[in-house]
Enzyme design. Structure first.
Site, PDB file in Angstrom:
ATOM      1  CD  GLU A   1      -2.317  -1.548  -0.064  1.00 22.21           C
ATOM      2  OE1 GLU A   1      -3.134  -0.810  -0.523  1.00 22.21           O
ATOM      3  OE2 GLU A   1      -2.221  -2.794  -0.491  1.00 22.21           O
TER       4      GLU A   1
ATOM      5  CB  SER B   1      -9.040  -5.895  -4.254  1.00 23.87           C
ATOM      6  OG  SER B   1     -10.069  -5.768  -3.292  1.00 23.87           O
ATOM      7  CG  HIS B   2      -6.691  -0.247  -2.651  1.00 22.41           C
ATOM      8  ND1 HIS B   2      -5.109   0.219  -2.202  1.00 22.41           N
ATOM      9  CD2 HIS B   2      -7.310   0.717  -2.425  1.00 22.41           C
ATOM     10  CE1 HIS B   2      -5.335   1.467  -1.314  1.00 22.41           C
ATOM     11  NE2 HIS B   2      -6.537   1.758  -1.582  1.00 22.41           N
ATOM     12  CG  MET B   3     -11.509  -0.542  -2.974  1.00 27.08           C
ATOM     13  SD  MET B   3     -10.901   0.898  -2.197  1.00 27.08           S
ATOM     14  CE  MET B   3     -12.407   1.508  -1.737  1.00 27.08           C
TER      15      MET B   3
ATOM     16  NE  ARG C   1      -6.297   2.158   1.866  1.00 30.33           N
ATOM     17  CZ  ARG C   1      -5.010   1.382   1.540  1.00 30.33           C
ATOM     18  NH1 ARG C   1      -4.694   0.250   2.206  1.00 30.33           N
ATOM     19  NH2 ARG C   1      -4.221   2.050   0.963  1.00 30.33           N
TER      20      ARG C   1
END
Length: 785
Positions: free
Chosen positions: A587, A734-736, A739
């Site tokens: 990230e 994945s990124h989300m 998060r």
């Protein structure tokens, strides 16, 4: 006897009841149930007469349905589909009277001329759905059939059941996904003649009669074909040719067959979307998927795929060539024969189980060593993919590759140092020659940004696989595994803290380069429109509390025994620290290299503005058209104008194309089914909240944020206190997903385009991540028509 021309010219749309009455005299390929209809004025003046009209028919003794037939429905300017009530399972005079009153009461204001219609309720329904003659969003000439099995005739419109979607062109009408739908293409063809080519949609049900029963026919409002059908046919044929060419084996790829997908590797669906504009696609390819992806994997000990592009461009639709992807995840030390059989098996597995397309490294491919690797390699022996000796070779090769990856002075540490060096590197703007400046930025971004980032991303995949295997083997619980990830601060937690404590100017200096849609020139940076992304009048909500990395002595001892048994050169605490830090490092790497991506887009925008072109204009330009400029003002302006026009023409074709998320057969380009999305659920939490269409500008605070394809530029939503998250695209890693997990937000990631669009229309959603479900939570009284 009327001719076909006569019937075509005489048919016209009216209210729901009027259209069905006219259609009953003309249609041959479908059935229409008998009906009675009357206006609100007629009902108010003489309800007894209206009831007698219904009960004079023999079918009135059975179960009835009362439906709205309003002038505001099914019009040529607006459909208002689903706005007014229908009442089901009605029997007898009293129930019918109440139902009629209820439907009329759902109309707005004075509706004296509006109608209700009463029909027998269809029995023995085995499937039902809605068919559109064109794609509603684009006007493309695909017939779109949304259907569900079962007896609920409103399951598709109400969202109460899992819905499949079948897209087909006339050339693919014989490839029917379910025998129950065999008659649908004929109905579409007949209605297209009757409607004289005007776009339309209809609701249907399948029962004992082989012909579908039509419940409704309405104009498809605001839809028209944006490119001629013949031009569209040529574009589809070109896609077939391109896809066929990629099926030809060639060195250094090791498999003969391939499957194309939008998510199996480097996830273009999530990062640039399934229909990116030319600039976004070309930038993504040049920075990552043409060369960088393969170079990074070769450095990490995988097979040499340098010189092989990862993305297959089907007239602007970006697909991952899984043959290349899977080949690049085979250890370099394995011989050619073993590598070929592995890749053949991986490709065949994805072909047979396409719903795994966003989970290939966790469900199909053995790309690193973890504590479940020996068992998964053993399964390859059972399936006769490898011999026992070859499986041992694979396990040992993956172990050596993984240990080398995370060792001191290994490629992961080298890439981490490179990215940290990038943080200290300022971008010095050069206003003299924009084209050469953009070229220099591109080259720096590749060498100093995306190349080391690709390595950090690889290490994070390895770390995630290790952590999942510890849960699989029972060494850690899921909660303990989550605490490992959240034990190290990531850019998101730091951003929350910075928003609360830094000055506005200092915050934007640090994060101002970010934008939703990292590769999208039309997406404003944070520092270009900060009010859109941040509420400066309130204190930033605190992120979810992190968990201390605290395991029992028994767990640590068990993990150390596993490490010693497998000859790992690290202890338990070191391994867990690598897992946590590598996820955070990925990230961090995104935050750094996207400074260069954002500067490239900013420079292209300024270059366009200096020649009289907008950011939207420049979004249609291929990156090479910018980097190859001569520096001569008028010549360059002419070249940019040509590139914009060509890009717009090409993108019109791109927008008109529909194809499945996984393309395993050329026939899928003319007929394919999108199954219900299999979501990736994050956290064990549950929430019910209003939905917020973030791309449309809805405020996401205390809402379920709906984002079709999210990337790092959407970090701002987490400073607004979102309650939940749903994305159309994205995987478990994945990124989300990261998060949401980090902040303890219940999320459904990668639910699929069709399911996402249905949930996007719901005013309130419930996400129960522990139960792995998303469902509409705002329920009205009665059923919607």
């Amino acid at each position: 006897m009327s001719t076909l021309r006569d019937t075509t010219e005489s048919f016209r749309f009216g209210t729901k009841a009027e259209t069905l009455t006219r259609l009953a005299r003309l249609i041959r390929s479908a059935t229409l149930l008998p009906l009675v209809f009357f206006t609100a004025r007629e009902w108010a003046d003489d309800r007894e007469s209206c009831l007698r009209r219904v009960f004079s028919h023999t079918w009135s003794s059975g179960t009835l349905i009362v439906r709205s037939s309003c002038h505001e429905e099914d019009g040529i300017l607006a459909s208002n589909a689903g706005r007014f009530l229908s009442c089901l399972n009605i029997r007898g005079t009293d129930e019918l009277t109440t139902a009629i009153e209820t439907v009329f009461a759902s109309f707005d204001g004075d509706r004296s001329d509006d109608q209700v219609l009463i029909q027998p309720q269809l029995n023995n329904v085995v499937a039902s759905g809605v068919v559109s003659s064109h794609v509603p969003e684009s006007g493309a000439p695909y017939r779109v059939v949304q259907w569900t099995a079962g007896s609920e005739t409103d399951a598709v419109t109400s969202g109460s059941s899992a819905v499949c979607t079948w897209y087909f062109l006339d050339e693919g009408k014989d490839k029917v996904p379910d025998p129950k739908l065999a008659a649908i293409p004929q109905v579409v063809a007949e209605l297209e003649t009757l409607c004289a080519g005007r776009p339309f949609e209809f609701e249907f049900a399948i029962s004992a009669d082989p012909r579908p029963a039509l419940f409704q026919l309405r104009p498809l409002v605001g839809v028209h074909e944006k490119i001629p059908r013949e031009r569209h046919r040529r574009a589809v044929a070109d896609c077939r040719t391109r896809a066929r060419d990629f099926g030809v084996p060639g060195k250094p790829q090791t498999a003969g067959a391939t499957v194309l997908g939008v998510m199996p590797d480097w996830n273009p669906a999530e990062m640039i979307g399934i229909r990116p504009r030319p600039l976004a696609l070309s930038l993504y390819r040049e920075l990552i998927t043409d060369t960088v992806w393969a170079e990074s994997r070769f450095r990490y000990g995988y097979r040499d795929l340098r010189g092989v592009p990862l993305i297959v461009d089907l007239n602007g639709l970006p697909y991952i060539d899984t043959r290349a992807s899977f080949s690049s995840l085979v250890p370099l030390s394995l011989n050619e024969d073993v590598a070929r059989r592995l890749v053949d098996y991986y490709v065949a597995t994805l072909r047979n189980e396409p719903w795994l397309h966003d989970k290939v490294e966790f469900a199909i491919v053995l790309s690193s060593y973890h504590f479940a690797t020996p068992d998964r390699a053993g399964a390859l022996v059972e399936r006769e993919v490898l011999s026992a000796d070859e499986a041992d070779m694979l396990v040992n090769a993956l172990r050596e590759l993984t240990i080398r990856m995370i060792a001191k002075q290994g490629p992961y540490e080298q890439d981490l140092r490179a990215i940290r060096g990038l943080e200290l590197r300022s971008i010095e703007r050069n206003g003299h020659n924009p084209s050469s400046y953009i070229r220099a930025l591109r080259d720096q971004c590749r060498r100093l940004g995306t190349l080391p980032f690709a390595g950090l991303a690889r290490a994070a995949f390895v770390a995630t696989a290790l952590l999942r295997s510890l849960v699989e083997t029972g060494t850690l619980s899921q909660q303990e595994a989550d605490s490992v990830v959240t034990s190290v601060p990531t850019p998101t937690t730091v951003m929350h803290d910075d928003l609360a404590h830094l000055s506005r100017a200092a915050f934007l200096r640090k994060y101002g380069h970010l934008r939703p849609g990292t590769y999208d020139i039309c997406s404003p940076r944070y520092d270009e429109d900060p009010e859109r992304y941040f509420d400066w009048s309130v204190t930033s909500p605190s992120p979810a509390d992190g968990h201390e990395l605290s395991l029992s002595d028994r767990q640590l001892a068990e993990l150390n025994r596993e490490l010693e048994h497998d000859h790992w050169p690290v202890r338990a605490h070191d391994l867990l620290r690598f897992i946590a830090e590598s996820v955070a490092a990925r990230e961090f790497g995104k935050l750094q290299f996207t400074r260069f991506v954002s500067e490239i887009l900013l420079s292209i925008r300024r270059l366009g503005e200096s020649r009289g072109f907008s950011a939207d204009d420049m979004s249609y330009v291929d990156l090479s058209a910018v980097t190859d400029l001569t520096g001569r003002f008028y010549r360059d302006r002419h070249r940019i104008a040509d590139a914009i026009n060509q890009g717009k023409e090409r993108y019109a074709i791109t927008r008109s194309l529909c194809a499945p998320a996984v393309l395993s057969d050329l026939a899928d380009l003319t007929s394919f089914t999108s199954p219900p999305g299999e979501a990736n659920f994050v956290t064990q939490s549950r929430v019910t909240a209003p939905t917020a269409d973030v791309a449309a500008g809805d405020e996401p605070k205390a809402s379920v944020a709906m984002i079709e394809a999210a990337d790092p530029g959407y970090d701002w939503i987490f400073t607004r206190g979102v309650a939940g998250l749903v994305t159309a695209y994205g995987g478990v890693n994945s990124h989300m997903a990261i998060r949401a997990r980090e902040l303890g937000i219940p999320a459904a990631i990668g639910v699929g385009y069709e399911q996402f669009r249905r949930w996007q229309r719901e005013p309130v959603l419930e996400i129960d991540a522990a139960a792995r479900l998303v469902r509409p939570a705002a329920l009205g009284i009665g059923e919607r028509s």
